[in-house]
Design an enzyme around this catalytic site. Structure first.
Site, PDB file in Angstrom:
ATOM      1  N   LYS A 171      31.924  42.482  32.922  1.00 41.11           N
ATOM      2  CA  LYS A 171      33.104  43.126  32.454  1.00 41.11           C
ATOM      3  C   LYS A 171      34.069  41.611  32.233  1.00 41.11           C
ATOM      4  O   LYS A 171      34.475  41.174  33.037  1.00 41.11           O
ATOM      5  CB  LYS A 171      33.689  43.582  33.759  1.00 41.11           C
ATOM      6  CG  LYS A 171      35.192  44.574  33.250  1.00 41.11           C
ATOM      7  CD  LYS A 171      35.993  43.548  33.604  1.00 41.11           C
ATOM      8  CE  LYS A 171      37.177  44.167  33.622  1.00 41.11           C
ATOM      9  NZ  LYS A 171      38.107  43.500  32.541  1.00 41.11           N
ATOM     10  N   GLY A 224      38.722  34.989  39.295  1.00 39.68           N
ATOM     11  CA  GLY A 224      40.025  35.482  39.010  1.00 39.68           C
ATOM     12  C   GLY A 224      41.014  35.067  40.205  1.00 39.68           C
ATOM     13  O   GLY A 224      40.897  34.168  40.907  1.00 39.68           O
ATOM     14  N   SER A 225      42.008  36.161  40.436  1.00 46.46           N
ATOM     15  CA  SER A 225      43.222  35.780  41.506  1.00 46.46           C
ATOM     16  C   SER A 225      42.613  36.291  42.896  1.00 46.46           C
ATOM     17  O   SER A 225      41.670  37.184  43.113  1.00 46.46           O
ATOM     18  CB  SER A 225      44.133  36.650  41.046  1.00 46.46           C
ATOM     19  OG  SER A 225      44.149  38.118  41.046  1.00 46.46           O
ATOM     20  N   GLY A 229      40.449  39.232  44.086  1.00 49.82           N
ATOM     21  CA  GLY A 229      39.481  39.035  44.876  1.00 49.82           C
ATOM     22  C   GLY A 229      39.208  39.775  46.052  1.00 49.82           C
ATOM     23  O   GLY A 229      38.117  40.347  46.597  1.00 49.82           O
ATOM     24  N   GLU A 246      35.268  33.499  43.438  1.00 46.83           N
ATOM     25  CA  GLU A 246      35.884  32.088  42.813  1.00 46.83           C
ATOM     26  C   GLU A 246      37.255  32.356  42.489  1.00 46.83           C
ATOM     27  O   GLU A 246      37.854  33.192  41.594  1.00 46.83           O
ATOM     28  CB  GLU A 246      35.003  31.529  41.838  1.00 46.83           C
ATOM     29  CG  GLU A 246      35.293  29.958  41.462  1.00 46.83           C
ATOM     30  CD  GLU A 246      36.537  29.554  40.915  1.00 46.83           C
ATOM     31  OE1 GLU A 246      37.645  29.354  41.277  1.00 46.83           O
ATOM     32  OE2 GLU A 246      36.591  29.561  39.469  1.00 46.83           O
ATOM     33  N   CYS A 280      41.194  27.250  37.080  1.00 53.58           N
ATOM     34  CA  CYS A 280      41.324  27.229  38.595  1.00 53.58           C
ATOM     35  C   CYS A 280      41.351  26.081  39.127  1.00 53.58           C
ATOM     36  O   CYS A 280      41.966  25.992  40.065  1.00 53.58           O
ATOM     37  CB  CYS A 280      40.123  28.179  38.735  1.00 53.58           C
ATOM     38  SG  CYS A 280      38.602  27.853  37.978  1.00 53.58           S
ATOM     39  N   GLU A 379      49.484  29.297  42.985  1.00 50.31           N
ATOM     40  CA  GLU A 379      48.858  29.040  41.689  1.00 50.31           C
ATOM     41  C   GLU A 379      49.845  29.460  40.568  1.00 50.31           C
ATOM     42  O   GLU A 379      50.158  30.381  40.235  1.00 50.31           O
ATOM     43  CB  GLU A 379      47.694  29.816  41.658  1.00 50.31           C
ATOM     44  CG  GLU A 379      46.597  28.996  40.578  1.00 50.31           C
ATOM     45  CD  GLU A 379      45.212  29.845  40.675  1.00 50.31           C
ATOM     46  OE1 GLU A 379      45.317  30.765  41.090  1.00 50.31           O
ATOM     47  OE2 GLU A 379      44.278  28.959  40.236  1.00 50.31           O
TER      48      GLU A 379
HETATM   49  P1  NAP Z   1      42.967  38.892  37.635  1.00 48.20           P
HETATM   50  O1  NAP Z   1      43.821  39.981  37.691  1.00 48.20           O
HETATM   51  O2  NAP Z   1      42.305  38.305  39.009  1.00 48.20           O
HETATM   52  O3  NAP Z   1      41.775  39.070  36.520  1.00 48.20           O
HETATM   53  C1  NAP Z   1      40.536  38.608  36.830  1.00 48.20           C
HETATM   54  C2  NAP Z   1      39.711  39.566  35.996  1.00 48.20           C
HETATM   55  O4  NAP Z   1      39.263  40.658  37.257  1.00 48.20           O
HETATM   56  C3  NAP Z   1      39.762  40.076  34.896  1.00 48.20           C
HETATM   57  O5  NAP Z   1      38.517  40.547  34.176  1.00 48.20           O
HETATM   58  C4  NAP Z   1      40.547  41.407  35.126  1.00 48.20           C
HETATM   59  O6  NAP Z   1      40.471  42.432  34.262  1.00 48.20           O
HETATM   60  C5  NAP Z   1      39.645  41.698  36.594  1.00 48.20           C
HETATM   61  N1  NAP Z   1      40.457  42.675  37.329  1.00 48.20           N
HETATM   62  C6  NAP Z   1      41.948  42.984  37.735  1.00 48.20           C
HETATM   63  N2  NAP Z   1      42.127  43.943  38.328  1.00 48.20           N
HETATM   64  C7  NAP Z   1      41.074  44.420  38.664  1.00 48.20           C
HETATM   65  C8  NAP Z   1      40.583  45.485  39.735  1.00 48.20           C
HETATM   66  N3  NAP Z   1      41.469  46.093  40.434  1.00 48.20           N
HETATM   67  N4  NAP Z   1      39.306  45.417  40.221  1.00 48.20           N
HETATM   68  C9  NAP Z   1      38.241  44.617  39.378  1.00 48.20           C
HETATM   69  N5  NAP Z   1      38.617  43.730  38.400  1.00 48.20           N
HETATM   70  C10 NAP Z   1      39.769  43.615  38.064  1.00 48.20           C
HETATM   71  O7  NAP Z   1      43.642  37.575  36.958  1.00 48.20           O
HETATM   72  P2  NAP Z   1      44.852  37.972  35.996  1.00 48.20           P
HETATM   73  O8  NAP Z   1      45.859  39.221  36.232  1.00 48.20           O
HETATM   74  O9  NAP Z   1      44.210  37.745  34.536  1.00 48.20           O
HETATM   75  O10 NAP Z   1      45.704  36.622  36.070  1.00 48.20           O
HETATM   76  C11 NAP Z   1      46.538  36.434  37.121  1.00 48.20           C
HETATM   77  C12 NAP Z   1      46.677  35.316  38.200  1.00 48.20           C
HETATM   78  O11 NAP Z   1      45.042  35.044  38.477  1.00 48.20           O
HETATM   79  C13 NAP Z   1      46.515  33.934  37.384  1.00 48.20           C
HETATM   80  O12 NAP Z   1      48.161  33.739  37.139  1.00 48.20           O
HETATM   81  C14 NAP Z   1      45.838  32.921  38.106  1.00 48.20           C
HETATM   82  O13 NAP Z   1      46.750  32.542  39.338  1.00 48.20           O
HETATM   83  C15 NAP Z   1      44.770  33.798  38.688  1.00 48.20           C
HETATM   84  N6  NAP Z   1      43.476  33.671  38.105  1.00 48.20           N
HETATM   85  C16 NAP Z   1      42.604  32.664  38.327  1.00 48.20           C
HETATM   86  C17 NAP Z   1      41.346  32.570  37.661  1.00 48.20           C
HETATM   87  C18 NAP Z   1      40.592  31.464  38.163  1.00 48.20           C
HETATM   88  O14 NAP Z   1      39.812  30.783  37.282  1.00 48.20           O
HETATM   89  N7  NAP Z   1      40.410  31.306  39.293  1.00 48.20           N
HETATM   90  C19 NAP Z   1      41.192  32.844  36.447  1.00 48.20           C
HETATM   91  C20 NAP Z   1      42.327  33.904  36.180  1.00 48.20           C
HETATM   92  C21 NAP Z   1      43.412  34.163  36.824  1.00 48.20           C
HETATM   93  P3  NAP Z   1      41.549  42.432  33.261  1.00 48.20           P
HETATM   94  O15 NAP Z   1      42.107  41.190  32.800  1.00 48.20           O
HETATM   95  O16 NAP Z   1      40.870  42.874  32.047  1.00 48.20           O
HETATM   96  O17 NAP Z   1      42.722  43.598  33.832  1.00 48.20           O
END
Ligand code: NAP
Ligand code: MG
Length: 477
Positions: A171, A224-225, A229, A246, A280, A379
């Site tokens: 996904k 992701g976040s 997580g 991660e 990240c 972050e």
């Molecule tokens: P996020 O919401 O954690 O998204 C990461 C992944 O998880 C995406 O594929 C997202 O899908 C999915 N996701 C979101 N809500 C979910 C849920 N309830 N259940 C399962 N999967 C879910 O991150 P973001 O909103 O894109 O970014 C927000 C913050 O997260 C950033 O500002 C940053 O601080 C952090 N982040 C960290 C990393 C990293 O490499 N560690 C990467 C991205 C973001 P969709 O995006 O399609 O909704």
């Protein structure tokens, strides 16, 4: 219009719903993807299970490796096309988009070679027994991938899982999935059996949630976040499904007075500017020994003033951020800094060619950031570097370890004994001495401690997490 990739076919979402795809460089919608939900996860998981049991388990490890190597070569042959897709989807400057394709090809090359070198052991035990350990795949692994490095994170996560003998349901983020849908087609062309690589697109709270909760998924790898997580781990806990998380960081660059500043400065800048700070492992905190604090900030200030953000195809220092909400998030942090009286050292420029409707942010250097302020703790995920001075080695360690995160750290010093002391005391998953990131190295295990997550991806180590160890004891007298 793009479709889900299930069983090597282009499949529309069961609900018939779609989502728009926006170009972050212009803010304009230019395409559509499927808005999937549990129905699509069901289909993908069934296709994956079928492929696992009927085909993938029966293919030799060497043959798996050959398929992965062929895919690596296909990716390299289509490098320009993949880079162009990624550039438009995620707003990456040309060099970054190309670097991501190179890394993806390299992950598949690396893990191709690992397939037939992963094995268990024979254990010395009581007379009359033979005891073996077998490394078996989990089965169907789920991969939730963010938008910041879709291809690299696909490479490290899906590459490792496939090499260990798993089949995958992926996904991607709705903001960064087009390159991966093309990679899945290339996998079909390379000869991957139907159902081994499946991609379902859509929102995290719909399709991501469904994947995390699905009983047909045997292992979940999430990047992701921290907030999401936690949700993933809770969903997985309900059925005792193992997870690798991660979750990002607030990683420090620690500069001692004896450091080679000519080497440190470009690395410090790159670590926060690369991918517009949406990394990240971004080096987002700068801890500087008090004696060189003013000198270093002055030199960095000159560099920051000359940094340029603009349209991805101009291949400047930074492209746009991924979307409006991410830009707003950075603005909120900068507005908090202003209210708290945190001094601005320097800011780069957004070039005139950048459309007003794009999501551009000038890189920003702040100083004297109080260690407890949210700018020093959370972050930002944008090009904002927060500097603060330290007095002693112990002070540096206390500050470096003083956040909820623990992903990576960079240490700049010529003192060899101090290099070891620092590496020992830093609580994080990777430490870089007189460099930052070691040029990415797919061979180098990566992951965090504390709120940065747990489990390791990259390197051979990742394969251990993508397998289950079975102990088999024979009694033969
Ligand atoms: P996020 O919401 O954690 O998204 C990461 C992944 O998880 C995406 O594929 C997202 O899908 C999915 N996701 C979101 N809500 C979910 C849920 N309830 N259940 C399962 N999967 C879910 O991150 P973001 O909103 O894109 O970014 C927000 C913050 O997260 C950033 O500002 C940053 O601080 C952090 N982040 C960290 C990393 C990293 O490499 N560690 C990467 C991205 C973001 P969709 O995006 O399609 O909704
Ligand atoms: Mg999202």
């Amino acid at each position: 219009m793009h479709f889900n990739h299930i069983g090597n076919a282009k499949v529309p979402s069961v609900s018939g719903r779609t989502l728009p795809v926006t170009d972050p460089a212009t803010g304009q919608v230019y395409d559509e993807i499927q808005r999937s939900d549990i129905g699509d996860v069901d289909l993908a998981t069934k296709a994956a299970r079928q492929a696992y049991e009927s085909v993938w388990l029966k293919i030799s490890a060497a043959e798996r490796g050959r398929l992965m190597m062929k895919l690596s070569q296909h990716i390299s042959l289509h490098a320009d096309e993949l880079a162009a897709i990624e550039q438009r989807d995620c707003g990456k400057p040309t060099r970054q988009a190309r670097a991501d394709v190179t890394a993806l090809a390299r992950y598949f090359e690396y893990y191709a070679g690992a397939c037939d070198k992963l094995h268990g052991e024979t254990l010395p035990y009581l007379d009359g027994y033979s005891v073996h350990t077998w490394r078996e795949p989990h089965g169907v692994t789920g991969h939730i991938i963010p938008w910041n490095y879709p291809m690299q994170i696909f490479g490290r996560s899906v590459g490792g899982a496939l090499a260990a003998g798993n089949v995958c349901v992926i996904k991607p983020a709705e903001d960064g999935c087009l390159s991966l849908l093309r990679v899945a087609e290339l996998a079909t062309e390379a000869g991957f059996p139907a159902g081994v690589i499946n991609i379902v697109t859509g929102y995290g709270h719909e399709v991501g949630k469904a994947l995390a909760e699905h009983r047909g998924i045997d292992h979940i790898s999430f990047t992701g976040s921290p907030t999401v997580g936690t949700l993933i781990q809770q969903a997985a806990a309900a059925r005792h499904c193992p997870v690798t998380l991660e979750l990002g960081g607030k990683s420090p660059q620690i500069v001692f007075a004896d450091a080679d500043l000519d080497a440190a400065i470009p690395a410090i800048v790159n670590a926060i500017v690369q991918n517009s700070g949406q990394t990240c492992s971004a080096g987002s905190r700068l801890l500087v020994e008090h004696g060189i604090y003013e000198t270093l900030l002055e030199r960095l200030g000159h560099v920051f003033e000359n940094l340029r953000a603009g349209p991805p195809e101009l291949d400047l220092d930074l492209g746009p951020l991924i979307r409006q909400s991410q830009l707003q998030r950075v603005w909120d942090f900068l507005s908090d800094a202003h209210v708290a009286g945190i001094p601005l050292v320097a800011q780069g420029k957004i070039v005139d060619e950048a459309p007003d409707t794009g999501y551009y942010q000038a890189p920003t250097l702040l100083r004297d950031v109080p260690p407890g302020h949210r700018l020093a703790q959370e972050e930002v995920f944008g090009p904002v570097l927060c500097a603060m001075p330290f007095q002693s080695e112990q002070d540096a360690i206390r500050l470096a370890n003083g956040t909820a995160f623990g992903l990576v750290a960079g240490v700049w010093t010529r003192d060899g004994a101090r290099q070891f002391r620092m590496a020992r005391q830093l609580r994080c998953g990777q430490v870089f001495i007189n460099n930052y990131g070691a040029a990415g190295g797919v061979e180098l295990p990566f992951g965090g401690v504390k709120s940065s997550g747990h489990g390791r991806e990259k390197g051979f180590e990742a394969l251990l997490g993508f397998t289950v160890l079975k102990t088999v004891a024979f009694r033969h007298g």
